[in-house]
Design an enzyme around this catalytic site. Sequence first.
Site, PDB file in Angstrom:
ATOM      1  N   THR A 159     -19.525 -11.137  14.559  1.00  0.00           N
ATOM      2  CA  THR A 159     -18.904  -9.877  14.953  1.00  0.00           C
ATOM      3  C   THR A 159     -19.561  -8.692  14.265  1.00  0.00           C
ATOM      4  OG1 THR A 159     -16.845 -11.130  15.169  1.00  0.00           O
ATOM      5  CG2 THR A 159     -16.666  -8.739  15.263  1.00  0.00           C
ATOM      6  N   TYR A 186     -19.460 -22.805   9.211  1.00  0.00           N
ATOM      7  CA  TYR A 186     -19.088 -22.139  10.459  1.00  0.00           C
ATOM      8  C   TYR A 186     -19.585 -22.989  11.619  1.00  0.00           C
ATOM      9  CZ  TYR A 186     -18.871 -18.275  13.908  1.00  0.00           C
ATOM     10  OH  TYR A 186     -18.616 -17.478  15.000  1.00  0.00           O
ATOM     11  N   LYS A 191     -14.785 -22.840   9.297  1.00  0.00           N
ATOM     12  CA  LYS A 191     -14.337 -22.016  10.417  1.00  0.00           C
ATOM     13  C   LYS A 191     -14.632 -22.818  11.678  1.00  0.00           C
ATOM     14  CE  LYS A 191     -15.266 -17.670  12.855  1.00  0.00           C
ATOM     15  NZ  LYS A 191     -16.106 -16.447  12.898  1.00  0.00           N
ATOM     16  N   ILE A 248     -10.210 -16.828  11.135  1.00  0.00           N
ATOM     17  CA  ILE A 248     -11.211 -15.790  10.916  1.00  0.00           C
ATOM     18  C   ILE A 248     -11.312 -15.071  12.250  1.00  0.00           C
ATOM     19  CG2 ILE A 248     -13.631 -15.315  10.403  1.00  0.00           C
ATOM     20  CD1 ILE A 248     -13.546 -17.642   8.423  1.00  0.00           C
TER      21      ILE A 248
END
Length: 294
Positions: free
Chosen positions: A44, A132, A161, A206
């Site tokens: 992001t 992740y 995540k 998250i």
Amino acid sequence: MFRGVGTAIVTPFKNGELDLESYERLVRYQLENGVNALIVLGTTGESPTVNEDEREKLVSRTLEIVDGKIPVIVGAGTNSTEKTLKLVKQAEKLGANGVLVVTPYYNKPTQEGLYQHYKYISERTDLGIVVYNVPGRTGVNVLPETAARIAADLKNVVGIKEANPDIDQIDRMVSLTKQARSDFMVWSGNDDRTFYLLCAGGDGVISVVSNVAPKQMVELCAEYFSGNLEKSREVHRKLRPLMKALFVETNPIPVKAALNLMGFIENELRLPLVPASEKTVELLRNVLKESGLL
């Protein structure tokens, strides 16, 4: 590291440069609304298009503003183990609380390769590492069995995540990793899977949505942790239109458009990403109004 909502915060730009003034307003908005952590320079945050000097400025400014109130986790993943370690060491030097390390993309390592990647990094830093897993972007999926092996063996890998949207994998990811190590944390990497992950025994999210609706995302998690299952489900259902709208184009295109409509940032991205279409902007305007955010 944290339980609840960690905002995967955007990186504002203005005239091609970092816009630290707008960034500070956005960080303070997050703090005022009770988010539990900030994740800087993740997907992001457009990390692939932020250079090393800009990374240092952004992380340093984040740490100054946050001033120890909540953890600051820095995105440090690449598809080269050595390059990843370099970014991890930069985050460590700057004083970050942890690093988010995406699985190596494009070169598609095996499960053994994934394990060795995280092992190599964990042996060379004292920072907490968050794996992740986002197969939709990387082309590789961390199997729950591999994550459990990482949890059992690599003590400074603090959690994962999980952005694989498959409900069965989410359930097994939480179950197997927590059997391997009770304090290993699992956060949703998809806002629309947050409630389901919490029900499976996970630790939060998250979040992209919390850029624009931090209070509501915090409420979703906090109500669940307080035992108010029905209230948490109600918040989840109210947020569904916003969750859907923020992903009608590639993230972070819609969330930047939404934050622009809310007056926080310029609607500026770096190539190869481009601003949202007029159709998407109009959709976001309507959803934000219906959500009480405009």
